[in-house]
Design a protein around this motif. Sequence first.
Motif, PDB file in Angstrom:
ATOM      1  N   SER A  85      -3.288  16.390   3.879  1.00 54.77           N
ATOM      2  CA  SER A  85      -3.069  15.165   3.107  1.00 54.77           C
ATOM      3  C   SER A  85      -3.875  14.042   3.740  1.00 54.77           C
ATOM      4  CB  SER A  85      -1.581  14.799   3.106  1.00 54.77           C
ATOM      5  OG  SER A  85      -1.341  13.645   2.308  1.00 54.77           O
ATOM      6  N   ALA A  86      -3.895  12.896   3.062  1.00 58.84           N
ATOM      7  CA  ALA A  86      -4.426  11.682   3.677  1.00 58.84           C
ATOM      8  C   ALA A  86      -3.579  11.385   4.915  1.00 58.84           C
ATOM      9  CB  ALA A  86      -4.332  10.522   2.694  1.00 58.84           C
ATOM     10  N   LYS A 100      -7.544   5.664  -6.508  1.00 53.97           N
ATOM     11  CA  LYS A 100      -6.413   6.417  -7.059  1.00 53.97           C
ATOM     12  C   LYS A 100      -6.416   6.353  -8.583  1.00 53.97           C
ATOM     13  CE  LYS A 100      -5.397   7.590  -3.016  1.00 53.97           C
ATOM     14  NZ  LYS A 100      -4.445   7.215  -1.982  1.00 53.97           N
ATOM     15  N   GLY A 134      -2.646  -1.800  -2.803  1.00 49.94           N
ATOM     16  CA  GLY A 134      -1.344  -1.966  -3.444  1.00 49.94           C
ATOM     17  C   GLY A 134      -0.590  -0.659  -3.375  1.00 49.94           C
ATOM     18  N   ALA A 140      -2.335   8.933   6.072  1.00 45.79           N
ATOM     19  CA  ALA A 140      -1.239   7.988   5.828  1.00 45.79           C
ATOM     20  C   ALA A 140       0.115   8.684   5.710  1.00 45.79           C
ATOM     21  CB  ALA A 140      -1.523   7.173   4.571  1.00 45.79           C
ATOM     22  N   TYR A 176      -9.134  17.846   2.750  1.00 43.02           N
ATOM     23  CA  TYR A 176      -9.559  16.953   3.845  1.00 43.02           C
ATOM     24  C   TYR A 176     -10.252  17.818   4.887  1.00 43.02           C
ATOM     25  CZ  TYR A 176      -6.897  13.437   1.479  1.00 43.02           C
ATOM     26  OH  TYR A 176      -6.445  12.567   0.523  1.00 43.02           O
ATOM     27  N   ASP A 180       5.491  12.072  -1.923  1.00 47.63           N
ATOM     28  CA  ASP A 180       4.241  11.323  -1.785  1.00 47.63           C
ATOM     29  C   ASP A 180       3.425  11.591  -3.046  1.00 47.63           C
ATOM     30  OD1 ASP A 180       1.667  10.405  -1.320  1.00 47.63           O
ATOM     31  OD2 ASP A 180       1.614  11.037   0.780  1.00 47.63           O
ATOM     32  N   GLN A 225      -1.397  10.474  -5.225  1.00 45.63           N
ATOM     33  CA  GLN A 225      -2.513  11.036  -5.996  1.00 45.63           C
ATOM     34  C   GLN A 225      -2.059  11.538  -7.365  1.00 45.63           C
ATOM     35  OE1 GLN A 225      -4.619  13.970  -3.626  1.00 45.63           O
ATOM     36  NE2 GLN A 225      -4.980  12.524  -1.955  1.00 45.63           N
ATOM     37  N   ASN A 241       0.850  -1.197   0.000  1.00 37.14           N
ATOM     38  CA  ASN A 241       0.000   0.000   0.000  1.00 37.14           C
ATOM     39  C   ASN A 241       0.886   1.249   0.000  1.00 37.14           C
ATOM     40  OD1 ASN A 241       0.658   0.631   2.877  1.00 37.14           O
ATOM     41  ND2 ASN A 241      -0.424  -1.309   3.204  1.00 37.14           N
ATOM     42  N   TYR A 256      -4.608   2.131  -4.089  1.00 37.87           N
ATOM     43  CA  TYR A 256      -5.959   2.118  -3.497  1.00 37.87           C
ATOM     44  C   TYR A 256      -6.949   2.340  -4.644  1.00 37.87           C
ATOM     45  CZ  TYR A 256      -9.650   3.338  -0.162  1.00 37.87           C
ATOM     46  OH  TYR A 256     -10.812   3.369   0.569  1.00 37.87           O
TER      47      TYR A 256
HETATM   48  C1  LIG Z   1      -3.998   7.263  -0.574  1.00 36.42           C
HETATM   49  C2  LIG Z   1      -2.892   8.079  -0.055  1.00 36.42           C
HETATM   50  C3  LIG Z   1      -1.892   7.538   0.757  1.00 36.42           C
HETATM   51  C4  LIG Z   1      -1.944   6.151   1.329  1.00 36.42           C
HETATM   52  O1  LIG Z   1      -2.092   5.150   0.417  1.00 36.42           O
HETATM   53  P1  LIG Z   1      -2.699   3.719   0.907  1.00 36.42           P
HETATM   54  O2  LIG Z   1      -2.451   2.851  -0.278  1.00 36.42           O
HETATM   55  O3  LIG Z   1      -4.139   3.938   1.193  1.00 36.42           O
HETATM   56  O4  LIG Z   1      -1.937   3.309   2.100  1.00 36.42           O
HETATM   57  C5  LIG Z   1      -0.827   8.340   1.120  1.00 36.42           C
HETATM   58  N1  LIG Z   1      -0.760   9.632   0.735  1.00 36.42           N
HETATM   59  C6  LIG Z   1      -1.726  10.195  -0.020  1.00 36.42           C
HETATM   60  C7  LIG Z   1      -1.576  11.614  -0.429  1.00 36.42           C
HETATM   61  C8  LIG Z   1      -2.828   9.452  -0.431  1.00 36.42           C
HETATM   62  O5  LIG Z   1      -3.774  10.037  -1.163  1.00 36.42           O
END
Ligand SMILES: *Cc1c(COP(=O)(O)O)cnc(C)c1O
Length: 373
Positions: free
Chosen positions: A85-86, A187, A195, A88, A314, A158, A161, A59, A184
Amino acid sequence: MTILANAFDRQWEDCRAASLAAAERVGASGWYILGREVAAFEANLARHCGRAHAIGCANGLDAIEIALRVCGLDPGDRVLTTPLSAFATALAVLRAGGEPVFCDVDEDGLIAPSEIEKALAADPAIRFILPVHLYGRMADMRAIRRLAERTGAIIIEDAAQAIGAARDGLKVGDAGRFACLSFYPTKNLGALGDGGALLTDDGDLAEMAKSLRNYGQTEKYVHAHQGLNSRLDELQAAIMNDAHLPRLEAWTARRRAIAERYLDGVDSAHVRVAAGAALQASVWHLFPVFVDRARRDAFITHLKAAGVQAGIHYPSLMSDQAALLERGAPIIAAGGVARASRIAAEEVSLPIHPYLSDAEADAVIGAVNAWAG
Ligand SMILES: *Cc1c(COP(=O)(O)O)cnc(C)c1O
């Protein structure tokens, strides 16, 4: 009938034959983890992205953690990133043992070079810069690379997206040691599940990433590092390789065509469309607009009544999330995060995906323009 943010039924209809054939091939092969499908997908993905190496993983979250660790993040190392951001993005920093430092964004929602400059001047201990190419728009990597070179900070992108995005002659991964992707399903390049992948031009870094995704193994039963179980499945790799990756260019072109339609069509005193420097080369993962913060819920309710499913990307800054606050006050960079806070309060995402029809896009435009504010 609601116009959804994503239309996976239509995607499946289009991709069904190729996906089923891929699943049949993997099933019959009797080899389900790290085999020829992942290797073939990695080779095609690297070629597609113009990078020497692509390393599949489980992921996007893991991709960022692995990238930071491969680049030598030590416990407590400070990682400068955006609060918008997400979650994550911040979680990956914590998982790697780092300390996120949150820095403000520009009008496109992207980490702002002027804010990075202030942050680095105020805190020489910042070792990494983790820009997020938000909404499919690339951050100003020329400026960010220049700033990073001054202090020796390491850049990890990162790009979850932003697969395929470019700006000012730089593409995703040109300025970072790694660019991290997520597959995801929502995406721009999604799997039928989870993935992710890392992109890099450095063969040694690629080898280390391959080791970390697979228990830190360097050869069978030899564990040189404390790695993860973060492997991309053969099944997902085969489906993406056969059904999704070959469509990505057309999917991106379709997203851009819808974005053009929205940019031409949205005309409202109450709805602002950002028009910053990063829009032209965007791959339009999302189409954000901005409304008065006190009227945002009313706008979303209006769209819903008109049959349009809107999102928010967000609603809260990562620096305001309980998971961070429980560790103590998060570190905010010298310039504060006022612009990111404003975007979090005002943003609304309109539906944009490759299977959205022109008629649906026009219906979205009609609903937006009909809002009385
Ligand atoms: C989706 C996303 C992630 C995390 O990806 P996952 O595959 O869901 O773990 C990280 N950063 C951004 C900006 C995202 O949009």
